[in-house]
Scaffold this motif. Structure first.
Motif, PDB file in Angstrom:
ATOM      1  N   GLU A  20       0.837  -1.187   0.153  1.00  0.00           N
ATOM      2  CA  GLU A  20      -0.039  -0.287   0.218  1.00  0.00           C
ATOM      3  C   GLU A  20       0.396   1.209  -0.326  1.00  0.00           C
ATOM      4  O   GLU A  20       0.496   1.951  -0.313  1.00  0.00           O
ATOM      5  CB  GLU A  20      -0.774  -0.282   1.276  1.00  0.00           C
ATOM      6  N   ILE A  23      -3.532   3.005   8.313  1.00  0.00           N
ATOM      7  CA  ILE A  23      -5.255   2.375   8.122  1.00  0.00           C
ATOM      8  C   ILE A  23      -4.464   0.623   8.288  1.00  0.00           C
ATOM      9  O   ILE A  23      -4.469   0.385   7.150  1.00  0.00           O
ATOM     10  CB  ILE A  23      -6.229   2.143   8.179  1.00  0.00           C
ATOM     11  N   PHE A  24      -5.252   0.194   9.737  1.00  0.00           N
ATOM     12  CA  PHE A  24      -5.073  -1.102   9.246  1.00  0.00           C
ATOM     13  C   PHE A  24      -6.286  -1.521   8.740  1.00  0.00           C
ATOM     14  O   PHE A  24      -7.448  -1.991   8.978  1.00  0.00           O
ATOM     15  CB  PHE A  24      -4.716  -1.559  10.807  1.00  0.00           C
ATOM     16  N   GLN A  25      -6.008  -2.354   7.286  1.00  0.00           N
ATOM     17  CA  GLN A  25      -6.764  -2.860   6.490  1.00  0.00           C
ATOM     18  C   GLN A  25      -7.341  -4.583   5.689  1.00  0.00           C
ATOM     19  O   GLN A  25      -5.810  -4.680   5.678  1.00  0.00           O
ATOM     20  CB  GLN A  25      -6.997  -1.489   5.076  1.00  0.00           C
ATOM     21  N   ARG A  41      -6.300  -5.771  -1.129  1.00  0.00           N
ATOM     22  CA  ARG A  41      -7.716  -5.403  -1.647  1.00  0.00           C
ATOM     23  C   ARG A  41      -7.636  -5.396  -3.184  1.00  0.00           C
ATOM     24  O   ARG A  41      -6.100  -5.184  -3.821  1.00  0.00           O
ATOM     25  CB  ARG A  41      -8.242  -3.812  -1.486  1.00  0.00           C
ATOM     26  N   ASN A  83      -2.424   5.394   3.597  1.00  0.00           N
ATOM     27  CA  ASN A  83      -2.200   5.364   4.702  1.00  0.00           C
ATOM     28  C   ASN A  83      -1.860   4.470   5.656  1.00  0.00           C
ATOM     29  O   ASN A  83      -1.417   4.120   5.489  1.00  0.00           O
ATOM     30  CB  ASN A  83      -3.892   6.074   4.489  1.00  0.00           C
ATOM     31  N   ASP A 128      -0.226  -2.097   7.207  1.00  0.00           N
ATOM     32  CA  ASP A 128      -0.572  -1.439   8.404  1.00  0.00           C
ATOM     33  C   ASP A 128      -0.893  -2.317   9.643  1.00  0.00           C
ATOM     34  O   ASP A 128      -1.809  -3.232   8.905  1.00  0.00           O
ATOM     35  CB  ASP A 128      -1.110  -0.476   8.261  1.00  0.00           C
ATOM     36  N   ASP A 156      -2.306  -4.428   2.019  1.00  0.00           N
ATOM     37  CA  ASP A 156      -1.833  -3.075   3.422  1.00  0.00           C
ATOM     38  C   ASP A 156      -0.687  -4.162   4.145  1.00  0.00           C
ATOM     39  O   ASP A 156      -0.277  -5.069   4.393  1.00  0.00           O
ATOM     40  CB  ASP A 156      -3.314  -3.905   4.075  1.00  0.00           C
TER      41      ASP A 156
END
Ligand SMILES: [Ca+2]
Ligand SMILES: [Ca+2]
Ligand SMILES: [Ca+2]
Length: 294
Positions: free
Chosen positions: A172, A244-246, A249, A242, A279, A277
């Motif tokens: 990411e 943010i833990f996600q 995708r 970002n 994060d 991701d």
């Protein structure tokens, strides 16, 4: 037309008794004009004497064509004493020529013996032609303008288009891009080519990634553009970083089966890229101290 004239004499006692009141003989035609058909052969032309019938009088019958100056014949007309009526026979010669209507003018002139010429001194014979008017030849066909010969047009034929991706996944925050490459066989190489596709997967345009390259793209549908003479075209999907833990995708691209001048390669029409991701998951909450009040 051939016109001939001969005279005949008719002693008309009725004319005699009605016209004896004048001492002068007056010579004139019976009428002003007469119609004749070209093929009727004979035409009777009356000439009368009124007034005194006692003397021998005369005149000249002038036969002319269209113009009174176009004299065809001059025929003497003689009225013996007591002759009051003479009838000339005109022979009309038929022909096979379509020569149209022709007038002939008869004129009484040069009175002699003390006579005078009356008011009806001219008679028009209207000879009607009996051949149909000639049909004018048709106008010449216009010469067609030559159509310039166009150079041969080499129409492009249908290309087969395939889709690949490299790399298949990027982190990411790496700044790297997923590169989607479309390749066409050379059949349509001479023209630009637009290839439509659908977009699926879990990533969201503008939130998870941006797009660049030779493409029109709205997140659900897109069109990749081959330039003329280009066998490949590419577009790039770049993750938006970002903290943010996600979940990871995906962006799944599937070429339309066919379009103008292309057919998607079976089994090679789809590619899926993944945004990994990077994060860490949030730290678990834990209690460092506790006070319990009883
Ligand atoms: Ca004729
Ligand atoms: Ca991140
Ligand atoms: Ca993230």
């Amino acid at each position: 037309m051939l016109l001939e004239a001969t005279d005949s004499t008719i002693l008309n006692s009725g004319n005699f008794t009605k016209s004896i009141t004048s001492i002068t003989s007056v010579l004139e035609f019976w009428e002003d004009s007469v119609n004749a058909d070209e093929n009727q052969s004979l035409l009777q032309i009356p000439i009368t004497r009124t007034g005194s019938p006692l003397d021998r009088v005369g005149a000249t019958l002038v036969v002319a064509g269209d113009s009174t100056a176009d004299v065809i014949a001059e025929i003497p007309v003689i009225f013996e004493p007591f002759e009051t009526f003479k009838e000339f026979t005109v022979s009309i010669v038929d022909n096979d020529t379509p020569d149209g209507p022709r007038p002939v003018t008869l004129t009484l002139a040069d009175p002699s013996g003390g006579a005078s010429i009356g008011q009806r001194n001219e008679l028009i014979i209207n000879i009607q032609d009996d051949e149909p008017a000639p049909v004018p030849p048709p106008p010449p066909e216009p010469t067609p303008t030559p159509i310039p010969e166009l150079p041969a047009l080499n129409l492009p034929s249908t290309s087969q288009v395939s889709l690949t991706i490299e790399p298949e996944a990027v982190e990411e925050d790496s700044g790297n891009s997923l590169v989607y490459t479309l390749t066409r066989t050379p059949d349509s190489l001479g023209v630009p080519l637009a290839v439509d596709f659908s977009v699926g997967g879990t990533a969201i345009l503008g939130e998870d990634y941006t797009v660049s390259g030779a493409v029109r793209f709205d997140g659900d549908r897109g069109t990749a553009i081959f330039d003329q003479n280009a066998t490949t075209t590419q577009f790039l999907i770049t993750p938006i970083a970002n903290d943010i833990f996600q979940l990871d995708r995906t962006i799944e691209v599937v070429l339309d089966d066919s379009g103008f001048l292309y057919i998607a390669e079976i089994g090679g029409n789809t590619a899926t890229g993944t945004i990994i991701d990077d994060d860490p998951p949030p730290s678990p909450l834990y209690m460092t101290s506790a006070t319990v009040v009883l």
